[in-house]
Design an enzyme around this catalytic site. Structure first.
Site, PDB file in Angstrom:
ATOM      1  N   HIS A   1      -0.843   4.459   7.557  1.00 38.04           N
ATOM      2  CA  HIS A   1      -0.100   5.089   6.469  1.00 38.04           C
ATOM      3  C   HIS A   1       0.229   6.548   6.756  1.00 38.04           C
ATOM      4  O   HIS A   1      -0.627   7.297   7.223  1.00 38.04           O
ATOM      5  CB  HIS A   1      -0.906   5.006   5.166  1.00 38.04           C
ATOM      6  CG  HIS A   1      -1.319   3.620   4.803  1.00 38.04           C
ATOM      7  ND1 HIS A   1      -2.564   3.111   5.116  1.00 38.04           N
ATOM      8  CD2 HIS A   1      -0.646   2.631   4.165  1.00 38.04           C
ATOM      9  CE1 HIS A   1      -2.645   1.859   4.679  1.00 38.04           C
ATOM     10  NE2 HIS A   1      -1.501   1.542   4.109  1.00 38.04           N
TER      11      HIS A   1
ATOM     12  N   ASP B   1      -3.959   7.775   8.164  1.00 36.18           N
ATOM     13  CA  ASP B   1      -4.867   6.861   8.842  1.00 36.18           C
ATOM     14  C   ASP B   1      -4.052   6.136   9.914  1.00 36.18           C
ATOM     15  O   ASP B   1      -2.971   6.590  10.278  1.00 36.18           O
ATOM     16  CB  ASP B   1      -5.562   5.910   7.854  1.00 36.18           C
ATOM     17  CG  ASP B   1      -4.585   5.068   7.035  1.00 36.18           C
ATOM     18  OD1 ASP B   1      -3.419   4.905   7.457  1.00 36.18           O
ATOM     19  OD2 ASP B   1      -4.980   4.563   5.967  1.00 36.18           O
TER      20      ASP B   1
ATOM     21  N   SER C   1       0.793  -1.234   0.000  1.00 32.17           N
ATOM     22  CA  SER C   1       0.000   0.000   0.000  1.00 32.17           C
ATOM     23  C   SER C   1       0.824   1.281   0.000  1.00 32.17           C
ATOM     24  O   SER C   1       0.307   2.345  -0.363  1.00 32.17           O
ATOM     25  CB  SER C   1      -0.938   0.018   1.212  1.00 32.17           C
ATOM     26  OG  SER C   1      -0.205  -0.114   2.422  1.00 32.17           O
TER      27      SER C   1
END
Length: 364
Positions: free
Chosen positions: A342, A339, A50
């Site tokens: 991340h 978040d 990610s």
């Protein structure tokens, strides 16, 4: 009023990072990094998880996705593109710093154009990892499948520009490999999906897989690979919540696993440099600079490093970070993390500014 363009500072060794970042924050325009003479980097191409996923998971049936607000609130026009961030991610920022382009699209982007292929795409899939089990647990795109997409990519590039130019692009582009966090945080610790492994043997599995992946890239003609080590995963907000006790301290066992993996990854890449003629795999130490940002946020212009900006900041990530159930902090720029897992675009910019010159020069 003082002209910032002529602003200068004199820094001691102990304060060089603060000085560098002061210059970064005072400069409103971003200047591409100056490449060494004769060094040409035509494209940035990313594999992994990610951290460099720019939208590959958008059409995948998984909960590990973010193609909805508030993700992307600081992206161009406030659009959620599938990047696990408020804005851009490292693949984008590196491409911009190298003077290539400001956005690296996902390979599966339905709006992808032929010209986009020539300057780089991302094959990375949020939730993926070096352990083959890791992507299966959350139904995302494995590194092996990312490599299959790369085979398609090579053929498409050849059809556009011919064999010779295709070979040049593959050999001279900057390839990013960013994985390992989900193996440690999710597969090994949270889900306990590898009970037959202790930490030492599991991190060996990870480093062996990383080495094998780089070797496979080499077989396609790839020569310049920046392989990112694991971050201090025990200090990201969600892992503090899950493994840091009632005070939400950094989860030391997660961090020790990350450091052990890194200690094995770096020599693996050195070994490849000796056995694969012409390859230039570079180990990127992301652990130390990110750990320093987390421990000393004020030095880098941040206020909050133990919680994300989305929702409570303690656990919300992916589908849990949404505009229906999660509010957003008043000022994203004060947070290290977007978040619970991340970093923010601002944090990524700081990291890129600290790291880029250290490894680009090694590709000469």
């Amino acid at each position: 009023m003082k002209d910032n363009s002529s602003w200068s500072c004199s820094c001691s060794w102990s304060s060089w990072k603060i000085c560098l970042l002061s210059v970064l924050f005072l400069t409103e325009t971003i200047t591409a990094v100056k490449l060494p003479p004769k060094l040409i980097i035509p494209a940035v191409i990313a594999f992994g998880d990610s951290i460099v996923d720019t939208g590959m998971n958008n059409n995948v049936k998984t909960v590990v996705k973010c193609d909805f607000l508030p993700y992307g609130i600081n992206f161009q026009s406030g659009v959620a593109t599938g990047r696990f961030c408020d804005g851009r991610v490292p693949a984008d920022l590196l491409a911009e710093e190298l003077g290539i382009k400001s956005i690296v699209p996902a390979y599966l982007d339905p709006n992808l154009k032929s010209k986009d292929l020539l300057t780089g795409v991302s094959f990375a899939s949020g939730g993926s990892g070096y352990d083959p089990i890791t992507p299966k647990l959350v139904a995302v795109i494995s590194l092996e499948d990312q490599l299959s997409y790369f085979e398609e990519y090579i053929e498409k590039v050849k059809n556009i520009v011919g064999e010779a130019r295709k070979d040049f692009i593959v050999a001279n582009s900057l390839f990013l490999l960013v994985a390992g966090s989900d193996d440690i945080a999710n597969t090994y610790y949270t889900l306990r999906a590898r009970p037959e492994y202790d930490v030492d043997s599991y991190t060996t599995l990870m480093s062996d897989s990383a080495s094998e992946f780089v070797t496979k890239l080499y077989g396609y003609g790839v020569r310049r690979v920046a392989v990112f080590g694991a971050p201090p995963i025990g200090c990201v907000p969600s892992q503090r919540t899950l493994g840091g006790g009632i005070l939400r301290d950094c989860a030391d066992n997660y961090n020790e696993a990350a450091k052990l993996f890194n200690s094995k990854l770096s020599p693996k890449l050195d070994s490849l440099r000796k056995t694969l003629p012409g390859i230039k795999p570079i180990y990127i130490n992301i652990y130390d600079p990110l750990f320093d940002i987390i421990q000393n946020p004020a030095n880098y212009g941040f206020e909050v490093s133990n919680k994300g900006c989305c929702g409570t900041g303690a656990i919300e990530v992916a589908v849990l970070c949404n505009k229906i159930t999660s509010s957003v902090c008043p000022d994203v720029s004060t947070h290290v993390f977007w978040d619970s897992y991340h970093p923010t675009e601002k944090t990524y910019k700081v990291l890129v500014s600290l790291l880029i010159n250290k490894f680009v020069n090694q590709f000469v």
